[in-house]
Design a protein around this motif. Structure first.
Motif, PDB file in Angstrom:
ATOM      1  N   VAL A  67       0.844  -1.196   0.000  1.00  0.00           N
ATOM      2  CA  VAL A  67       0.000   0.000   0.000  1.00  0.00           C
ATOM      3  C   VAL A  67       0.882   1.250   0.000  1.00  0.00           C
ATOM      4  N   ASP A  68       0.502   2.223  -0.812  1.00  0.00           N
ATOM      5  CA  ASP A  68       1.186   3.520  -0.907  1.00  0.00           C
ATOM      6  C   ASP A  68       2.608   3.421  -1.454  1.00  0.00           C
ATOM      7  N   GLN A  69       2.896   2.368  -2.200  1.00  0.00           N
ATOM      8  CA  GLN A  69       4.197   2.227  -2.846  1.00  0.00           C
ATOM      9  C   GLN A  69       4.005   1.694  -4.261  1.00  0.00           C
ATOM     10  N   LEU A  70       4.955   2.009  -5.113  1.00  0.00           N
ATOM     11  CA  LEU A  70       4.966   1.460  -6.469  1.00  0.00           C
ATOM     12  C   LEU A  70       6.334   0.851  -6.741  1.00  0.00           C
ATOM     13  N   SER A  71       6.329  -0.395  -7.185  1.00  0.00           N
ATOM     14  CA  SER A  71       7.564  -1.049  -7.607  1.00  0.00           C
ATOM     15  C   SER A  71       7.824  -0.652  -9.062  1.00  0.00           C
ATOM     16  N   PRO A  72       9.035  -0.875  -9.540  1.00  0.00           N
ATOM     17  CA  PRO A  72       9.309  -0.567 -10.943  1.00  0.00           C
ATOM     18  C   PRO A  72       8.389  -1.346 -11.898  1.00  0.00           C
ATOM     19  N   THR A  73       8.091  -2.591 -11.579  1.00  0.00           N
ATOM     20  CA  THR A  73       7.226  -3.417 -12.426  1.00  0.00           C
ATOM     21  C   THR A  73       5.812  -2.854 -12.477  1.00  0.00           C
ATOM     22  N   GLU A  74       5.282  -2.481 -11.321  1.00  0.00           N
ATOM     23  CA  GLU A  74       3.936  -1.906 -11.253  1.00  0.00           C
ATOM     24  C   GLU A  74       3.885  -0.575 -11.995  1.00  0.00           C
ATOM     25  N   PHE A  75       4.911   0.235 -11.793  1.00  0.00           N
ATOM     26  CA  PHE A  75       4.987   1.544 -12.446  1.00  0.00           C
ATOM     27  C   PHE A  75       5.024   1.392 -13.962  1.00  0.00           C
TER      28      PHE A  75
END
Length: 91
Positions: A67-75
């Motif tokens: 929650v409240d974070q983005l990984s490089p893959t998700e981004f």
């Protein structure tokens, strides 16, 4: 002369009516590089706020692992899906 003005207006109108396209991988990499200010490989806190807001406003469903974070893959997946709009990082 009148035909020239009408033809020019028609061509310009076509240019305006063409929808934008999703970001390509290079655009997304540039956007990620600018977003990951502390270069820790994750967008969190203030780094993530604008992008998480854009995900929410995109009308598409995205799930993040943390929650409240983005990984490089998700981004990258959301970016290529045009969730951030290419003009987002050029402003």
């Amino acid at each position: 002369m009148n035909k020239l003005v009408i033809a020019t207006a028609a061509v310009l109108g076509l240019g305006i009516a063409i929808p934008g396209h999703a970001a390509n991988e290079i655009d997304c990499m540039v956007m990620w590089d600018k977003a990951d200010v502390n270069k820790n490989g994750t967008l969190e806190g203030k780094e993530a706020t604008a992008y998480l807001d854009a995900l929410g406003k995109s009308g598409k469903k995205y799930q993040t692992k943390i929650v409240d974070q983005l990984s490089p893959t998700e981004f990258m997946a959301a970016c290529k899906d045009d969730a951030f709009k290419i003009s987002f990082y050029r402003v």
